[in-house]
Design a protein around this motif. Structure first.
Motif, mmCIF file in Angstrom:
data_model
loop_
_atom_site.group_PDB
_atom_site.id
_atom_site.type_symbol
_atom_site.label_atom_id
_atom_site.label_comp_id
_atom_site.label_asym_id
_atom_site.label_seq_id
_atom_site.Cartn_x
_atom_site.Cartn_y
_atom_site.Cartn_z
ATOM 1 N N TYR A 263 0.231 0.924 -3.662
ATOM 2 C CA TYR A 263 -1.093 1.151 -4.241
ATOM 3 C C TYR A 263 -1.547 2.597 -4.055
ATOM 4 O O TYR A 263 -2.062 3.223 -4.976
ATOM 5 N N TYR A 264 -1.339 3.155 -2.845
ATOM 6 C CA TYR A 264 -1.806 4.523 -2.605
ATOM 7 C C TYR A 264 -0.825 5.573 -3.104
ATOM 8 O O TYR A 264 -1.130 6.763 -3.075
ATOM 9 N N THR B 270 -7.299 -4.466 2.372
ATOM 10 C CA THR B 270 -8.024 -3.778 3.432
ATOM 11 C C THR B 270 -8.621 -4.794 4.403
ATOM 12 O O THR B 270 -8.912 -5.921 4.012
ATOM 13 N N ASP C 124 -5.919 -2.989 -3.960
ATOM 14 C CA ASP C 124 -6.072 -2.526 -2.581
ATOM 15 C C ASP C 124 -6.109 -3.734 -1.644
ATOM 16 O O ASP C 124 -6.617 -4.792 -2.001
ATOM 17 N N LEU D 284 0.820 -1.219 0.000
ATOM 18 C CA LEU D 284 0.000 0.000 0.000
ATOM 19 C C LEU D 284 0.852 1.266 0.000
ATOM 20 O O LEU D 284 0.474 2.268 -0.605
ATOM 21 N N ALA E 172 -7.221 0.964 6.076
ATOM 22 C CA ALA E 172 -6.067 0.902 5.173
ATOM 23 C C ALA E 172 -4.749 0.803 5.946
ATOM 24 O O ALA E 172 -3.684 0.950 5.366
#
Ligand SMILES: C[S@@+](CC[C@H](N)C(=O)[O-])C[C@H]1O[C@@H](n2cnc3c(N)ncnc32)[C@H](O)[C@@H]1O
Length: 373
Positions: free
Chosen positions: A60-61, A296, A294, A53, A184
């Motif tokens: 990803y972010y 989560t 993502d 992430l 997240a």
């Protein structure tokens, strides 16, 4: 291949029964993770999730495009349903502002603002509701990823200040708004086996990432059956500490999907809540496409509340989003919203959409007046 012993896949396979893509280690980030494992050994799942992430360039972010959270992206949030979510939260913040003396400067801090849409919705709603309130707002966003900060700065320009960490922010009175940030945060994964609890690690095989297990003592309930997969909690106290220092007196709104510990760790819920989202589907394997999907997990609200209490917050009962937004929107509903706005409101509060699974938790600190509608 680095592995201590063959992993009994029961439990992990039940939780993630999806066909592997075979290309799991072939994203750029996958190659980096593979090299790291070759050099230093398997990563705990939480370490793996943190890289997937939040790798500064390939996480990803960190992806510069803003469409991961949107109707055209991988998943939608209450914010992408439309501006009504921000309108209702603006009503809530307005009441808090009024009850605390309508100060001429009222800082708002939003962690994890993603593409800034909620900020723009709240600012626009404040302007319509009460221009004096709107003039008092000083919107700040805290976002750890440099690429996302650049995107937010470009989109919000002079409407908000973007900081890398809440440590850069300090105010005597204000509010914090966070939507889908806690889900997240990287979580450890634990599997119950006949030999006891094991922590789930990530190693690599010849052409893809694979599971690995190590004995662990996660302090989970002892009534859970073999094959039970459970997420541990992130270090909420460490996460929340800088946000607690940001204000002397404040209202915090934390909105997310999740349950209390009893609901999350129910013996019948054997496969945990960790999910991957890619193109609105959650049927991807967590070890495939690192950085391109993502990851989560549901929020353990009991653990988050207990961290908040330790830091001196007053914790108010979490409400499901349907009830919470209905409270916040009482005056708005009497003002004859348009059919389009009503449709958004229904999506946000409907039990099968955002109304039931999502919860809003209010925390207060200092001697402010909470003024819950
Ligand atoms: C699921 S997105 C948030 C979605 C967005 N709030 C919305 O409602 O559309 C999670 C965001 O939290 C951010 N984040 C993660 N850890 C954070 C932290 N410690 N402080 C602030 N933001 C954080 C991530 O970079 C990411 O942008």
């Amino acid at each position: 291949m680095i592995s201590r012993k063959p992993v009994d896949p029961t439990g992990l396979q039940q939780a993630f029964p999806y066909p592997r893509s075979g290309s799991g280690a072939t994203t750029d980030l996958g190659r980096i993770i593979r090299a790291e494992i070759s050099e230093s050994g398997p990563l705990s799942f939480a370490e793996y999730m943190a890289r997937c992430l939040y790798h500064p360039e390939m996480g990803y972010y960190a992806r510069a495009e803003s469409t991961t959270v949107s109707k055209n992206g991988d998943f939608v949030t209450s914010v992408s349903v439309g501006p009504v979510f921000g309108t209702l939260l603006a009503r809530r913040l307005h009441r808090f502002w009024q009850s605390n003396g309508s100060p001429t400067s009222f800082p708002l801090l939003e962690p994890g603002a993603h593409d800034g849409s909620l900020a723009l919705d709240i600012l626009a709603a404040a302007e319509t509701l009460d221009p004096t309130f709107a003039r008092s707002l000083r919107y700040h966003i805290s976002e750890p990823l440099p690429a996302r900060r650049t995107l937010l700065e470009n989109r919000l320009r002079d409407r908000a200040t973007v900081v890398a960490s809440p440590d850069e922010f300090r105010a005597p009175l204000g509010a914090l708004v966070a939507n889908e940030v806690l889900d997240a945060l990287p979580v450890p994964l634990f599997l119950s086996t006949p030999e006891g609890w094991q922590e789930v690690f990530v190693t690599h095989g010849p052409d893809r990432l694979e599971w690995d297990l190590r004995p662990a003592d996660p302090g989970l309930p002892d009534n859970l059956p073999d094959g039970y997969l459970a997420e541990g909690t992130p270090d909420f106290e460490a996460f929340l500490t800088p946000f607690a220092r940001a204000f002397d007196r404040a209202l915090h709104l934390w909105i997310d999907y999740g349950l209390d510990a009893e609901g999350l760790l129910h013996p019948a819920r054997t496969v945990g809540t960790l999910r991957c989202y890619r193109n609105h589907r959650s049927n991807a394997h967590p070890l495939d496409h690192p950085g391109e999907q993502d990851l989560t997990a549901d929020v353990n609200f009991s653990a988050f509340e207990s961290a908040a209490r330790k830091l001196g917050f007053e914790v108010h009962p979490a409400l499901n989003q349907g009830r919470y937004l209905t409270h916040c929107g009482r005056s708005w509903l009497l003002e004859q919203p348009s059919p389009r706005e009503i449709a958004q409101f229904q999506t946000l509060i409907h039990p099968t959409q955002f109304g039931n699974r999502f919860h809003a938790l209010e925390l207060t600190q200092g001697a402010g007046e909470r003024a819950f509608p």
